[in-house]
Design a protein around this motif. Structure first.
Motif, PDB file in Angstrom:
ATOM      1  N   LEU A 214      39.994  42.305  41.079  1.00 15.45           N
ATOM      2  CA  LEU A 214      40.292  40.900  40.810  1.00 15.45           C
ATOM      3  C   LEU A 214      41.764  40.711  40.465  1.00 15.45           C
ATOM      4  O   LEU A 214      42.391  39.730  40.888  1.00 15.45           O
ATOM      5  CB  LEU A 214      39.407  40.387  39.674  1.00 15.45           C
TER       6      LEU A 214
ATOM      7  N   ILE B 176      29.334  33.918  43.269  1.00 18.65           N
ATOM      8  CA  ILE B 176      30.155  34.977  43.849  1.00 18.65           C
ATOM      9  C   ILE B 176      30.926  34.474  45.064  1.00 18.65           C
ATOM     10  O   ILE B 176      32.130  34.731  45.218  1.00 18.65           O
ATOM     11  CB  ILE B 176      29.285  36.190  44.255  1.00 18.65           C
ATOM     12  N   GLN B 177      30.270  33.734  45.940  1.00 18.84           N
ATOM     13  CA  GLN B 177      30.881  33.303  47.189  1.00 18.84           C
ATOM     14  C   GLN B 177      32.019  32.301  46.994  1.00 18.84           C
ATOM     15  O   GLN B 177      32.830  32.098  47.902  1.00 18.84           O
ATOM     16  CB  GLN B 177      29.836  32.712  48.138  1.00 18.84           C
ATOM     17  N   ASP B 178      32.092  31.681  45.818  1.00 16.86           N
ATOM     18  CA  ASP B 178      33.160  30.714  45.569  1.00 16.86           C
ATOM     19  C   ASP B 178      34.533  31.382  45.492  1.00 16.86           C
ATOM     20  O   ASP B 178      35.559  30.706  45.614  1.00 16.86           O
ATOM     21  CB  ASP B 178      32.901  29.946  44.267  1.00 16.86           C
ATOM     22  N   ALA B 179      34.560  32.687  45.272  1.00 16.93           N
ATOM     23  CA  ALA B 179      35.825  33.427  45.251  1.00 16.93           C
ATOM     24  C   ALA B 179      36.147  34.016  46.621  1.00 16.93           C
ATOM     25  O   ALA B 179      37.089  34.794  46.758  1.00 16.93           O
ATOM     26  CB  ALA B 179      35.772  34.537  44.202  1.00 16.93           C
TER      27      ALA B 179
ATOM     28  N   GLY C 253      35.427  37.616  45.926  1.00 18.34           N
ATOM     29  CA  GLY C 253      34.139  37.693  45.254  1.00 18.34           C
ATOM     30  C   GLY C 253      33.257  38.773  45.838  1.00 18.34           C
ATOM     31  O   GLY C 253      32.649  39.563  45.109  1.00 18.34           O
ATOM     32  N   TYR C 254      33.193  38.837  47.152  1.00 17.79           N
ATOM     33  CA  TYR C 254      32.370  39.856  47.809  1.00 17.79           C
ATOM     34  C   TYR C 254      32.926  41.259  47.562  1.00 17.79           C
ATOM     35  O   TYR C 254      32.154  42.222  47.425  1.00 17.79           O
ATOM     36  CB  TYR C 254      32.273  39.576  49.305  1.00 17.79           C
TER      37      TYR C 254
ATOM     38  N   THR D 256      35.110  32.326  35.384  1.00 15.66           N
ATOM     39  CA  THR D 256      35.223  33.785  35.267  1.00 15.66           C
ATOM     40  C   THR D 256      34.020  34.358  34.535  1.00 15.66           C
ATOM     41  O   THR D 256      33.479  35.398  34.921  1.00 15.66           O
ATOM     42  CB  THR D 256      36.515  34.164  34.526  1.00 15.66           C
TER      43      THR D 256
ATOM     44  N   PHE E 209      31.148  34.345  36.821  1.00 16.07           N
ATOM     45  CA  PHE E 209      31.354  35.395  37.819  1.00 16.07           C
ATOM     46  C   PHE E 209      30.931  36.754  37.259  1.00 16.07           C
ATOM     47  O   PHE E 209      30.233  37.529  37.917  1.00 16.07           O
ATOM     48  CB  PHE E 209      32.823  35.410  38.224  1.00 16.07           C
TER      49      PHE E 209
END
Length: 338
Positions: A96, A73-76, A80-81, A141, A144
């Motif tokens: 998104l 999640i944190q990679d976005a 992401g959050y 994706t 995710f």
């Protein structure tokens, strides 16, 4: 490609996670990834180059798929959050799409409802990006989505990938857990329609509001879209209102010759018909979701001389008639509210 095409440096965490988990010991490569993380965004060419270098260090089949599967999640980043704070997957997908430029601005994603499934894909990525990068996008994706709904067993119904080696197709299917269709330029996933209704465990309405405000602020600071294409889109919108859809009329409004208009569009890899169809499609999706507008009214608003012409065009874009699409959308919308 220009320096304005960028990706968030947060995505580099996937590469670091991959080389750590696979035991790839190359201090120089790792230090350059860490250096790239010192800025908020890197050029798309820089991202492609790091992926190609990793492929040289670790040449295995379907490498991009295996990299993307390490996604978290944190990679976005804030996107992401924000998605994780939504109530349901359909809300997360909407966020998104809205804030996708925070993660990358090479292409925009699209969602199409087709009978009992939906397509999530990326406009233009198939032939504008690299196979490695495309593979990371698709599997990332998927990873995710799995994180959002809290299950690692979820698999797509089908994935379409551009330009992957035919002799690696079986490995792709093994990793993704579904059939893989090799295409020339399409990048998309087919998913069960029912997945849109799945809830997100970490839903937090208050946090979502704060993150959405932050995302809007950051989005406003990013490089703006091509002003020439924006002008064309606005003129086409005006042309739809007054019934003027010819390229000659558009060139006149822009104050250039038809040949100059054709050349400028070609330089951008676009065509007048492509832009017209794209705008019509976007407007059609918006109008069809409004139950107060009849399909006949929508076809006239989009500049079609006959309702049947609109039906044929829409079926080509989406794969089903406007009526079936409207009924499918209304069904999903009612279910998501109940």
């Amino acid at each position: 490609m220009t320096a304005a095409i960028q990706v968030s440096s947060q995505i580099l965490n996937i590469l670091l996670r991959y080389i750590d988990e696979e035991g790839i010991a190359n201090a120089d490569f790792r230090s350059r990834i860490e250096a790239a993380k010192s800025v908020d965004r890197i050029s798309i060419e820089h991202w492609w180059g790091l992926l190609e270098e990793l492929a040289t260090l670790h040449p295995i089949p379907a490498l991009g798929i295996q990299i993307g599967m390490r996604g978290e999640i944190q990679d976005a980043g804030i996107l992401g959050y924000l998605a994780a704070s939504c109530d349901s997957l359909v809300e997360a997908v909407a966020r998104l799409q809205r804030f996708e430029p925070l993660l990358q601005n090479l292409s925009h994603s699209w969602v199409k409802i087709k009978q009992d499934h939906i397509y999530i894909g990326w406009e233009g990525s198939g032939n504008e990006s690299t196979v490695l990068s495309n593979d990371v996008v698709v599997s990332g994706t998927l990873a995710f989505i799995r994180k959002l709904i809290g299950t690692q067993t979820f698999t797509p119904l089908e994935v379409e990938l551009a330009g992957i080696p035919v002799d690696e197709q079986k490995e792709y299917e093994r990793l993704l857990g579904c059939p893989v269709v090799i295409t020339d330029d399409v990048l998309a996933m087919k998913l069960p329609l029912s997945m849109l209704q799945l809830s997100i465990d970490n839903s937090n309405p208050q946090l979502r509001l704060i993150l959405e405000q932050q995302a809007e602020s950051i989005l406003a600071t990013l490089p703006k879209p091509d002003e020439f294409l924006k002008d064309i889109q606005q003129h086409i919108l005006n042309g739809l209102e007054v019934g003027q859809l010819s390229m000659k009329w558009l060139a006149g409004k822009l104050g250039i010759s038809e040949s100059s208009l054709y050349r400028k569009l070609s330089e951008r890899g676009r065509s007048y018909q492509n832009l017209l169809d794209e705008l019509r499609y976007q407007l059609a999706i918006r109008y069809i979701k409004n139950p107060d507008l009849s399909l006949t009214e929508i076809s006239l608003m989009l500049g079609f001389s006959e309702h049947s012409a609109f039906t044929r065009a829409f079926k080509k874009w989406v794969g089903q008639t406007p009526l079936k699409y409207r009924n499918s959308f209304l069904k999903v919308d009612r279910n998501s509210i109940s």
